[in-house]
Design a protein around this motif. Structure first.
Motif, PDB file in Angstrom:
ATOM      1  N   TRP A 122       0.868  -1.183   0.000  1.00 36.20           N
ATOM      2  CA  TRP A 122       0.000   0.000   0.000  1.00 36.20           C
ATOM      3  C   TRP A 122       0.903   1.229   0.000  1.00 36.20           C
ATOM      4  O   TRP A 122       1.674   1.437   0.930  1.00 36.20           O
ATOM      5  N   PRO A 123       0.866   2.084  -1.032  1.00 37.59           N
ATOM      6  CA  PRO A 123       1.873   3.139  -1.175  1.00 37.59           C
ATOM      7  C   PRO A 123       1.590   4.433  -0.416  1.00 37.59           C
ATOM      8  O   PRO A 123       2.475   5.281  -0.307  1.00 37.59           O
ATOM      9  N   PHE A 124       0.372   4.597   0.101  1.00 37.25           N
ATOM     10  CA  PHE A 124      -0.031   5.905   0.623  1.00 37.25           C
ATOM     11  C   PHE A 124       0.311   6.050   2.100  1.00 37.25           C
ATOM     12  O   PHE A 124      -0.054   5.220   2.923  1.00 37.25           O
ATOM     13  N   ARG A 125       1.012   7.142   2.427  1.00 35.54           N
ATOM     14  CA  ARG A 125       1.390   7.436   3.809  1.00 35.54           C
ATOM     15  C   ARG A 125       0.274   8.172   4.556  1.00 35.54           C
ATOM     16  O   ARG A 125       0.230   8.134   5.777  1.00 35.54           O
ATOM     17  N   THR A 126      -0.585   8.822   3.804  1.00 39.41           N
ATOM     18  CA  THR A 126      -1.671   9.601   4.400  1.00 39.41           C
ATOM     19  C   THR A 126      -2.944   9.381   3.601  1.00 39.41           C
ATOM     20  O   THR A 126      -2.904   9.290   2.371  1.00 39.41           O
ATOM     21  N   VAL A 127      -4.062   9.298   4.301  1.00 36.11           N
ATOM     22  CA  VAL A 127      -5.378   9.333   3.665  1.00 36.11           C
ATOM     23  C   VAL A 127      -6.145  10.524   4.233  1.00 36.11           C
ATOM     24  O   VAL A 127      -6.220  10.693   5.452  1.00 36.11           O
ATOM     25  N   VAL A 128      -6.662  11.346   3.344  1.00 33.28           N
ATOM     26  CA  VAL A 128      -7.533  12.451   3.738  1.00 33.28           C
ATOM     27  C   VAL A 128      -8.927  12.126   3.208  1.00 33.28           C
ATOM     28  O   VAL A 128      -9.132  12.043   2.002  1.00 33.28           O
ATOM     29  N   ALA A 129      -9.864  11.900   4.117  1.00 35.23           N
ATOM     30  CA  ALA A 129     -11.248  11.624   3.733  1.00 35.23           C
ATOM     31  C   ALA A 129     -12.025  12.937   3.782  1.00 35.23           C
ATOM     32  O   ALA A 129     -12.487  13.359   4.843  1.00 35.23           O
ATOM     33  N   ASP A 130     -12.106  13.595   2.640  1.00 35.25           N
ATOM     34  CA  ASP A 130     -12.826  14.869   2.554  1.00 35.25           C
ATOM     35  C   ASP A 130     -14.315  14.566   2.467  1.00 35.25           C
ATOM     36  O   ASP A 130     -14.730  13.746   1.646  1.00 35.25           O
ATOM     37  N   GLU A 131     -15.119  15.261   3.259  1.00 29.55           N
ATOM     38  CA  GLU A 131     -16.531  14.925   3.456  1.00 29.55           C
ATOM     39  C   GLU A 131     -16.622  13.491   3.970  1.00 29.55           C
ATOM     40  O   GLU A 131     -17.260  12.618   3.382  1.00 29.55           O
ATOM     41  N   SER A 132     -15.989  13.256   5.110  1.00 35.95           N
ATOM     42  CA  SER A 132     -15.856  11.909   5.669  1.00 35.95           C
ATOM     43  C   SER A 132     -17.171  11.301   6.105  1.00 35.95           C
ATOM     44  O   SER A 132     -17.217  10.101   6.418  1.00 35.95           O
ATOM     45  N   SER A 133     -18.246  12.080   6.143  1.00 38.22           N
ATOM     46  CA  SER A 133     -19.540  11.499   6.471  1.00 38.22           C
ATOM     47  C   SER A 133     -19.936  10.429   5.456  1.00 38.22           C
ATOM     48  O   SER A 133     -20.812   9.612   5.730  1.00 38.22           O
ATOM     49  N   ARG A 134     -19.261  10.413   4.291  1.00 40.04           N
ATOM     50  CA  ARG A 134     -19.505   9.345   3.313  1.00 40.04           C
ATOM     51  C   ARG A 134     -19.053   7.979   3.841  1.00 40.04           C
ATOM     52  O   ARG A 134     -19.380   6.950   3.257  1.00 40.04           O
ATOM     53  N   LEU A 135     -18.292   7.968   4.929  1.00 38.38           N
ATOM     54  CA  LEU A 135     -17.828   6.712   5.526  1.00 38.38           C
ATOM     55  C   LEU A 135     -18.747   6.237   6.647  1.00 38.38           C
ATOM     56  O   LEU A 135     -18.438   5.260   7.325  1.00 38.38           O
TER      57      LEU A 135
END
Length: 477
Positions: A122-135
């Motif tokens: 998995w290459p990503f060091r950071t995840v930014v969940a913009d409008e995280s209410s979608r989760l």
């Protein structure tokens, strides 16, 4: 020419909080600069570690235009390379292979993304969940096998949220950004918080969460259970997420005037009232000798009743049947009284759009795709008298505050998040930031004694839950 980014006073707490915690929630209303603050956090983290590459997840409009627009706007962030993992599968695969610092993708593609890294690093060091209410519909949890003792991830809930959950523990930094964390009640918080602490604060599974803080409303089945929070739930839940959450209220930083809500009413004439009552009670409506509309369950009945109140109804073949022009007449009267003042009209059903365009020749539909920016620019330049928007596709990534401050809700929707997002496109916060001293007015077109009034009341009660969550987790100035 790019501007020099200087954090506004309300952005400094966000940046400070985000650089101190590897995983956190950032709850702030639209217009408070979450995107640029998040870029500043990533920039600051590069001084002590390696937060890049970062995967930024957002609604389609946000993924396609908002973040790269902010990168280009600010001089400090111009060096960041942006790759949009959008389009066809071939285009998405090519975007993933392209060297970049920020990879943009929308929530609907997370299952596809997870498949690309199945069995791979998995290459990503950071995840930014913009409008995280979608989760919010994420239902995954870590379980321990009773015999082997091995810990495994048990997936469940929404497909795309479950897909990204497989890689959550492999991601050193995770940030949830939203202005509507609990748009449909406290239940929305578990799915988002899980990505921050994997169940430590609110329970290691959604079932454990609901069993502790909610009870099932009487009269609802197990399959369609409606949960209500216990009296102690709000205080306990918000207290538990507070260490990993920063919440900002615009009223702490600005002297904002609350939107002025004006409810405009009309009544169904006797013949239509009789038809509506039959549809409501019996889930059946006879339109003519050849056409009958039936509803399979309570949810469909609600939708059909809202269609009826708006003026049209769909049959089983999705054909539209016109019933009345009551709301069109109300809107026409409102437009006449406004004497050419620009008005944003939010509609729910496709049949609403067809009616609106037929009655109001000056109306312009907000399109999707490349033409949208031009329509947005024309609205902000005062060239459009009536702008027609569907909240589901017009809530995120739009700045419409320059074009006006009046909104009409033609047909209401249960979803508070969509309702609030479309209002915030030109709401009090954006009006203030743009330098306008004017009150935002929201005109609701309601048919008395229909689900219009039920939805309007329910939206108000949901808003009170969300305001309480934001209040309980806000920073202390």
């Amino acid at each position: 020419m790019a501007e020099l980014f200087v954090p506004r006073p309300w952005q400094r707490p966000i940046i400070d909080f985000g650089t101190r915690l590897d995983r956190c929630n950032i709850f702030a209303r639209p217009g408070m600069g979450k995107t640029s603050a998040m870029l500043a956090i990533l920039d600051a983290l590069t001084l002590t570690g390696s937060p890049l590459p970062a995967l930024v997840i957002g609604p389609l409009r946000v993924a396609n235009s908002v973040w790269d627009g902010e990168v280009q706007r600010w001089a400090q962030f111009n060096r960041l390379r942006v790759s949009k993992v959008l389009g066809s599968s071939t285009e998405r695969a090519a975007a993933l292979r392209r060297p970049a610092d920020l990879y943009m993708i929308h929530y609907g593609l997370l299952d596809w993304l997870a498949q690309q890294f199945d069995g791979k690093p998995w290459p990503f060091r950071t995840v930014v969940a913009d409008e995280s209410s979608r989760l919010k519909r994420q239902r995954c949890s870590y379980q321990q096998h009773p015999e082997s003792g091995k810990v495994y991830l048990r997936t469940g809930g929404a497909k795309n949220a479950a897909a990204i959950s497989r890689y959550a523990k492999r991601t050193p930094h995770w940030y949830n950004l939203t202005g509507t964390p609990a748009s449909n009640g406290l239940q929305n918080l578990w799915g988002q918080q899980w990505f921050i602490d994997f169940g430590q604060a609110l329970g290691r599974s959604y079932d454990a969460f609901t069993q502790r803080w909610f009870y099932q409303r009487r009269g609802t089945s197990r399959e369609q259970a409606v949960f209500e929070p216990f009296p102690h739930a709000h205080d306990e839940i918000t207290e538990r997420i507070k260490p990993t959450t920063i919440s900002l209220d615009p009223r702490d930083w600005f002297e904002l005037q609350e939107p002025r809500i004006v409810c405009l009413y009309d009544d169904l004439p006797p013949a239509l009232r009789k038809q509506y009552n039959k549809l409501h009670r019996e889930a059946c409506l006879t339109l003519n000798e050849d056409t009958e509309v039936t509803a399979a369950n309570a949810g469909v009945v609600t939708s059909k009743c809202l269609q009826f109140a708006a003026g049209n109804i769909y049959d089983e073949q999705q054909q539209t049947h016109h019933l009345h022009d009551l709301k069109l007449d109300m809107l026409e009267s409102l437009v006449e009284n406004m004497s050419g003042t620009p008005l944003l009209v939010a509609y729910k059903f496709k049949s609403d759009l067809a009616m609106l365009k037929a009655r109001f020749k000056q109306a312009v539909e907000l399109p999707s795709g490349p033409k949208q920016k031009q329509v947005e620019a024309d609205w902000n330049a005062g060239k459009i008298e009536m702008l027609l928007v569907q909240p589901a596709s017009a809530g995120h990534g739009l700045n419409l505050q320059h074009g006006g401050c009046d909104i009409c809700i033609f047909s209401p929707d249960w979803d508070l998040e969509l309702y609030e997002q479309v209002i915030e496109r030109l709401g009090p916060m954006r009006q203030k930031q743009a330098g306008y001293d004017r009150v935002v007015s929201i005109y609701q077109l309601l048919i008395r004694n229909t689900f219009d009034e039920v939805v309007a009341a329910r939206l108000e009660s949901k808003a009170s839950v969300q305001e309480a969550v934001m209040q309980a987790t806000r920073i202390q100035l």
